[in-house]
Design an enzyme around this catalytic site. Structure first.
Site, PDB file in Angstrom:
ATOM      1  N   VAL A  98       1.015  -1.469   0.037  1.00 54.88           N
ATOM      2  CA  VAL A  98       0.100   0.019  -0.264  1.00 54.88           C
ATOM      3  C   VAL A  98       0.571   1.124  -0.193  1.00 54.88           C
ATOM      4  CG1 VAL A  98      -1.407   0.760   1.397  1.00 54.88           C
ATOM      5  CG2 VAL A  98      -2.066  -1.335   0.819  1.00 54.88           C
ATOM      6  N   ASP A 102      -2.849   5.511 -13.471  1.00 49.02           N
ATOM      7  CA  ASP A 102      -2.936   4.186 -12.652  1.00 49.02           C
ATOM      8  C   ASP A 102      -4.179   3.237 -12.711  1.00 49.02           C
ATOM      9  OD1 ASP A 102      -0.748   4.860 -11.427  1.00 49.02           O
ATOM     10  OD2 ASP A 102      -2.023   4.714  -9.265  1.00 49.02           O
TER      11      ASP A 102
HETATM   12  O1  PMV Z   1       0.246   6.051  -7.654  1.00 52.01           O
HETATM   13  P1  PMV Z   1       1.288   6.699  -7.773  1.00 52.01           P
HETATM   14  O2  PMV Z   1       2.236   6.505  -6.289  1.00 52.01           O
HETATM   15  O3  PMV Z   1       2.629   5.405  -9.020  1.00 52.01           O
HETATM   16  O4  PMV Z   1       1.848   7.952  -7.996  1.00 52.01           O
HETATM   17  C1  PMV Z   1       0.405   8.094  -9.168  1.00 52.01           C
HETATM   18  C2  PMV Z   1       1.419   9.401 -10.315  1.00 52.01           C
HETATM   19  C3  PMV Z   1       1.708  10.298 -10.051  1.00 52.01           C
HETATM   20  O5  PMV Z   1       2.357  11.378 -11.014  1.00 52.01           O
HETATM   21  C4  PMV Z   1       2.537  11.140  -9.240  1.00 52.01           C
HETATM   22  C5  PMV Z   1       0.210  10.858  -9.467  1.00 52.01           C
HETATM   23  C6  PMV Z   1      -0.473  11.060 -10.902  1.00 52.01           C
HETATM   24  O6  PMV Z   1      -2.343  10.821 -10.462  1.00 52.01           O
HETATM   25  O7  PMV Z   1      -0.429  10.992 -12.008  1.00 52.01           O
END
Ligand code: PMV
Length: 307
Positions: free
Chosen positions: A96, A146
């Site tokens: 997490v 994501d």
């Molecule tokens: O969830 P993570 O830690 O992989 O971060 C997402 C990537 C960011 O560019 C930092 C945020 C985003 O919404 O794209």
């Protein structure tokens, strides 16, 4: 009814992607979330997610709980006002707040399992939109990368608000992922960066433009079967993220250790300040780079082939 979703890494372009620059992300199938939805003799919906110590009824969750809100959004989308007694079991091997997409993967697997159980089949596009909504609870102002890479489970070249582009991998390549073991909430680094950008937008726009160029060249290198060119691009992307204060001493140590152990390049991956880093390696060196990361303090490593 069961469903799964994989983790992910961002190869290039994290943070700049929030400011409409392109980023590249790929699924990581070695870690995943598995969700099972079962009939239950008791009324209501009960959720077990031992990994985050959650054992509660849906009604007991706060309105903005990421899991509760996904379930309610799905009910709304499917026009469901009453359900039979249900038990939902969520098991995850994705750490997490570590940049591997744990939140989005829980939402994707949960929506898939629950929508099938409730006979409300959804397209990937519908799932992606629902998960994007739930990402707001984790991220504040998510770019959407994501949920996109995890929903479609393919390598994506992502620009916020633009149609999804899947990219081809001309020649497979090997990535070693190293975990600092330090949880780092995405919301915090994203909002810190926004404050810095508001103060000095000229400098940060330049960073973002340089990262956009890196992402563009990286995509071409991958598609044309020259992944070895990604090493220098990773190093360059990492140094820009360092200048943007997105790295941390622990991430820098692992990045350095990977390079010293023979990686072709390395960088942090995801929101930074903790979480995971990635290194491009020749396949034969993967184990020794992973070993070097462990002896430099990584809490876990994953070797993954991008193809
Ligand atoms: O969830 P993570 O830690 O992989 O971060 C997402 C990537 C960011 O560019 C930092 C945020 C985003 O919404 O794209």
């Amino acid at each position: 009814m069961k469903a799964s979703a994989s983790g992910k890494i961002i190869l290039f372009g994290e943070h700049a992607v929030v400011y409409n620059r392109p980023a590249l992300a790929v699924p990581v199938t070695q870690v995943h979330v598995d969700v099972e939805v079962l009939d239950s003799p008791r009324a209501g919906i009960f959720i077990n997610a031992p990994g985050i110590n959650l054992h509660a009824g849906l009604n007991a969750l706060p309105a903005d709980h990421p899991i509760g809100s996904v379930i309610l959004k799905l009910f709304q989308h499917c026009g469901i006002s009453q359900t039979p007694g249900l038990e939902i079991n969520i098991v995850s091997s994705i750490p997490v707040a570590a940049g591997l997409g744990s939140g989005a993967a829980v939402s994707v697997a949960l929506i898939r399992a629950l929508s099938s159980f409730l006979l409300c089949p959804l397209s990937d596009d519908e799932i992606n939109l629902l998960v994007y909504e739930s990402e707001k609870y984790h991220h504040g102002t998510p770019s959407g990368i994501d949920n996109t890479v995890i929903t479609y489970a393919m390598p994506v070249y992502f620009i916020k608000g633009k149609p999804i582009e899947i990219f081809k991998v001309g020649k497979p390549f090997t990535i070693v992922i190293g975990d600092t073991g330090i949880p780092a909430p995405t919301k915090e680094s994203v909002s810190d960066l926004r404050r810095m950008w508001l103060k000095d937008s000229t400098t940060f726009e330049e960073f973002f433009n340089e990262i956009a160029q890196i992402a563009l060249i990286a995509r071409r290198s991958i598609e044309s079967g020259k992944p070895e060119l990604l090493g220098d691009l990773m190093d360059h992307n990492h140094s820009l993220l360092q200048e943007m204060t997105i790295s941390s001493p622990e991430l820098d140590k692992l990045v350095e250790a990977a390079r010293n152990a023979g990686a072709l390049g390395a960088k942090l991956s995801g929101s930074g300040r903790g979480g995971n880093m990635i290194a491009l390696v020749e396949q034969a060196k993967a184990e020794s780079v992973a070993g070097a990361l462990m002896s430099t303090g990584a809490t876990r490593t994953i070797i993954t082939e991008i193809s």
